[in-house]
Design an enzyme around this catalytic site. Structure first.
Site, PDB file in Angstrom:
ATOM      1  N   ASP A  16       0.581  -1.068   0.029  1.00 57.02           N
ATOM      2  CA  ASP A  16       0.104  -0.028  -0.009  1.00 57.02           C
ATOM      3  C   ASP A  16       1.034   1.308   0.122  1.00 57.02           C
ATOM      4  O   ASP A  16       0.603   2.059  -0.563  1.00 57.02           O
ATOM      5  CB  ASP A  16      -1.028  -0.040   1.183  1.00 57.02           C
ATOM      6  CG  ASP A  16      -1.532  -1.208   1.160  1.00 57.02           C
ATOM      7  OD1 ASP A  16      -2.129  -1.808   0.145  1.00 57.02           O
ATOM      8  OD2 ASP A  16      -2.069  -1.819   2.254  1.00 57.02           O
ATOM      9  N   HIS A  24      -5.065  -3.512   5.685  1.00 54.33           N
ATOM     10  CA  HIS A  24      -4.807  -3.853   4.455  1.00 54.33           C
ATOM     11  C   HIS A  24      -6.181  -4.384   3.322  1.00 54.33           C
ATOM     12  O   HIS A  24      -5.886  -5.462   3.089  1.00 54.33           O
ATOM     13  CB  HIS A  24      -3.874  -4.805   4.407  1.00 54.33           C
ATOM     14  CG  HIS A  24      -3.479  -5.273   2.979  1.00 54.33           C
ATOM     15  ND1 HIS A  24      -2.992  -4.264   1.825  1.00 54.33           N
ATOM     16  CD2 HIS A  24      -3.322  -6.424   2.412  1.00 54.33           C
ATOM     17  CE1 HIS A  24      -2.606  -5.135   0.831  1.00 54.33           C
ATOM     18  NE2 HIS A  24      -3.155  -6.223   0.902  1.00 54.33           N
TER      19      HIS A  24
HETATM   20  P1  NAI Z   1      -0.508 -18.346  -5.577  1.00 56.09           P
HETATM   21  O1  NAI Z   1      -1.546 -19.300  -5.838  1.00 56.09           O
HETATM   22  O2  NAI Z   1       0.099 -17.921  -6.877  1.00 56.09           O
HETATM   23  O3  NAI Z   1       0.580 -18.831  -4.584  1.00 56.09           O
HETATM   24  C1  NAI Z   1       0.111 -19.059  -3.468  1.00 56.09           C
HETATM   25  C2  NAI Z   1       0.970 -20.535  -3.033  1.00 56.09           C
HETATM   26  O4  NAI Z   1       0.560 -21.104  -1.782  1.00 56.09           O
HETATM   27  C3  NAI Z   1       0.807 -21.737  -4.048  1.00 56.09           C
HETATM   28  O5  NAI Z   1       2.313 -22.214  -4.688  1.00 56.09           O
HETATM   29  C4  NAI Z   1       0.486 -22.621  -3.058  1.00 56.09           C
HETATM   30  O6  NAI Z   1       0.723 -24.395  -3.722  1.00 56.09           O
HETATM   31  C5  NAI Z   1       0.733 -22.372  -1.768  1.00 56.09           C
HETATM   32  N1  NAI Z   1       0.236 -23.103  -0.848  1.00 56.09           N
HETATM   33  C6  NAI Z   1      -1.333 -23.331  -0.542  1.00 56.09           C
HETATM   34  N2  NAI Z   1      -1.584 -23.995   0.582  1.00 56.09           N
HETATM   35  C7  NAI Z   1      -0.386 -24.148   1.063  1.00 56.09           C
HETATM   36  C8  NAI Z   1      -0.137 -24.762   2.229  1.00 56.09           C
HETATM   37  N3  NAI Z   1      -0.825 -25.250   2.980  1.00 56.09           N
HETATM   38  N4  NAI Z   1       1.332 -24.779   2.578  1.00 56.09           N
HETATM   39  C9  NAI Z   1       2.219 -24.111   2.066  1.00 56.09           C
HETATM   40  N5  NAI Z   1       1.808 -23.477   0.665  1.00 56.09           N
HETATM   41  C10 NAI Z   1       0.711 -23.244   0.382  1.00 56.09           C
HETATM   42  O7  NAI Z   1      -0.852 -17.023  -4.886  1.00 56.09           O
HETATM   43  P2  NAI Z   1      -0.184 -15.429  -4.774  1.00 56.09           P
HETATM   44  O8  NAI Z   1      -0.346 -14.691  -5.992  1.00 56.09           O
HETATM   45  O9  NAI Z   1       1.249 -15.815  -4.678  1.00 56.09           O
HETATM   46  O10 NAI Z   1      -0.755 -15.024  -3.419  1.00 56.09           O
HETATM   47  C11 NAI Z   1      -0.643 -15.537  -2.152  1.00 56.09           C
HETATM   48  C12 NAI Z   1      -1.312 -14.648  -1.196  1.00 56.09           C
HETATM   49  O11 NAI Z   1      -0.943 -13.390  -1.092  1.00 56.09           O
HETATM   50  C13 NAI Z   1      -2.681 -14.588  -1.469  1.00 56.09           C
HETATM   51  O12 NAI Z   1      -3.498 -14.720  -0.186  1.00 56.09           O
HETATM   52  C14 NAI Z   1      -2.921 -13.372  -1.825  1.00 56.09           C
HETATM   53  O13 NAI Z   1      -4.445 -12.577  -1.633  1.00 56.09           O
HETATM   54  C15 NAI Z   1      -1.894 -12.383  -0.933  1.00 56.09           C
HETATM   55  N6  NAI Z   1      -1.655 -11.139  -1.244  1.00 56.09           N
HETATM   56  C16 NAI Z   1      -1.201 -10.406  -0.129  1.00 56.09           C
HETATM   57  C17 NAI Z   1      -0.791  -8.983  -0.707  1.00 56.09           C
HETATM   58  C18 NAI Z   1      -0.362  -7.976   0.224  1.00 56.09           C
HETATM   59  O14 NAI Z   1      -0.062  -6.800   0.177  1.00 56.09           O
HETATM   60  N7  NAI Z   1      -0.403  -8.320   1.598  1.00 56.09           N
HETATM   61  C19 NAI Z   1      -0.682  -8.394  -2.091  1.00 56.09           C
HETATM   62  C20 NAI Z   1      -1.107  -9.543  -2.962  1.00 56.09           C
HETATM   63  C21 NAI Z   1      -1.566 -10.894  -2.697  1.00 56.09           C
END
Ligand code: NAI
Length: 333
Positions: free
Chosen positions: A151, A180
């Site tokens: 942000d 957030h």
């Molecule tokens: P993605 O789907 O590309 O990657 C998520 C990964 O987590 C996958 O590789 C999946 O296999 C893994 N995963 C699922 N269950 C798991 C478990 N029990 N143990 C270990 N790994 C596991 O998703 P992306 O784009 O990487 O986003 C991840 C998270 O980050 C989402 O919740 C998203 O909303 C959040 N996010 C947060 C932001 C922030 O500013 N804090 C900004 C953008 C995204």
């Protein structure tokens, strides 16, 4: 010697974040964990000529316990991202359970680690980690951080666009407080390190605030079903983790925005609570970091009437999000 661990390391955020941590010379060991593909990601990164020794783990054979053993800093981007039309709260059903299970692993294998939560909805997943840690009697509010850096990164970029000087963006600091997601994201533009043009109309100000609050939607829409911000998030996550690593090494006076428990600094929290006119358990604000984690929670300071209105709109939503997270663990049998 510093061991950093990424949980969810094979994902859209996890991979570029792991790359940026591998490039950070302060990291000497990098542990990668995911339910898929981590051996490949680890092998790939291990060829980069930087100090960190990289290892990838999967769930079988106690992979979570192994990756977490000896961890100093644990970053969690595990979970599902948004698709068009979804809010961050829509992710709760899936991500709450994932974060709970990973937090349980940390509570038993690395209870002293600094934990940086990226998985959404951050407003609720950070309280989930806190509640799990409380259940295991290892909750240290100074060591738990919700990553809200994106942000702040977006605010710097969008303000620099208005100032018509993209070269400035890295130097522009705009405190973003609250939480957030959507209206809980409150940019304090009046405290921007670079003053906005006095010609900025109220409508332009509102558009800027809205863009900072809902900037994530631009990416979700453009990716058209393929996920949400990953590369800018990895950059932001590495920025924040980098500050944590420097603080761990003993550098003083490092300030970073983060969504933290107000128990981390009761004196700072008392001032903040007075400013907010409401008791909140978690809040995002610039915090000072030290070797033990949060040293000081900074107050909001002088804010404008428009910002006061934004804070008023943020609090009810934030309280609801925190409650949802707390109840998910505290209400569970
Ligand atoms: P993605 O789907 O590309 O990657 C998520 C990964 O987590 C996958 O590789 C999946 O296999 C893994 N995963 C699922 N269950 C798991 C478990 N029990 N143990 C270990 N790994 C596991 O998703 P992306 O784009 O990487 O986003 C991840 C998270 O980050 C989402 O919740 C998203 O909303 C959040 N996010 C947060 C932001 C922030 O500013 N804090 C900004 C953008 C995204």
């Amino acid at each position: 010697m510093v061991k950093a661990v990424v949980l969810g390391a094979a994902g859209g955020i996890g991979q570029p974040l792991a790359l940026l941590l591998k490039a950070n010379p302060l990291v000497t060991e990098l542990g990668l964990y995911d339910i898929v593909n981590t051996p490949g990601v680890a092998a790939d990164l291990s060829h980069i000529a930087t100090p960190a020794k990289v290892e990838g783990y999967l769930p079988p054979d106690d992979g979570l316990k192994k990756v977490l053993t000896g961890a100093d800093v644990v970053v969690i981007p595990a979970g599902v991202p948004r698709k068009p039309g979804m809010t961050r709260d829509d992710l709760f059903k899936i991500n709450a359970g994932i974060v709970r299970d990973l937090a349980t692993g940390i509570a038993t294998a690395a209870p002293k680690a600094f934990v940086l939560v990226i998985s959404n909805p951050v407003n609720s997943t950070v309280p989930i980690v806190a509640e799990v840690f409380k259940k295991h009697n290892v909750f240290d509010p100074k060591r738990l951080f919700g990553v809200t850096t994106l942000d702040v990164v977006r605010a710097s970029t969008f303000v620099s666009e208005i100032l018509n000087d993209l070269g400035l963006s890295k130097d522009i600091v705009v405190p973003v407080v609250g939480g957030h997601s959507g209206v809980t994201i409150v940019p304090l533009l009046s405290q921007s390190s670079h003053t906005l043009p006095s010609s900025l109309s109220t409508a332009q100000y509102d558009t800027l605030v809205n863009r900072i609050q809902f900037g994530g939607d631009e990416v979700v829409k453009a990716k058209d079903g393929a996920g949400s911000a990953t590369l800018s998030m990895a950059y932001a996550g590495a920025e924040f983790a980098g500050k944590i690593l420097r603080a761990l090494k003993g550098e003083k006076g490092i300030i970073a925005p983060s969504y933290v428990s107000l128990l981390a600094d009761t004196e700072g929290a008392a001032v903040l609570t007075k400013e907010l006119g409401e008791t909140v358990q978690f809040f995002s604000t610039p915090i000072e970091l030290g070797t033990e984690g949060v040293v000081k929670i900074n107050p909001l300071g002088k804010i404008t009437e428009a910002e006061q209105t934004l804070i008023k709109a943020a609090i009810p939503e934030l309280l609801k999000n925190i409650q949802t997270g707390v109840e998910f663990i505290a209400g569970a049998k």
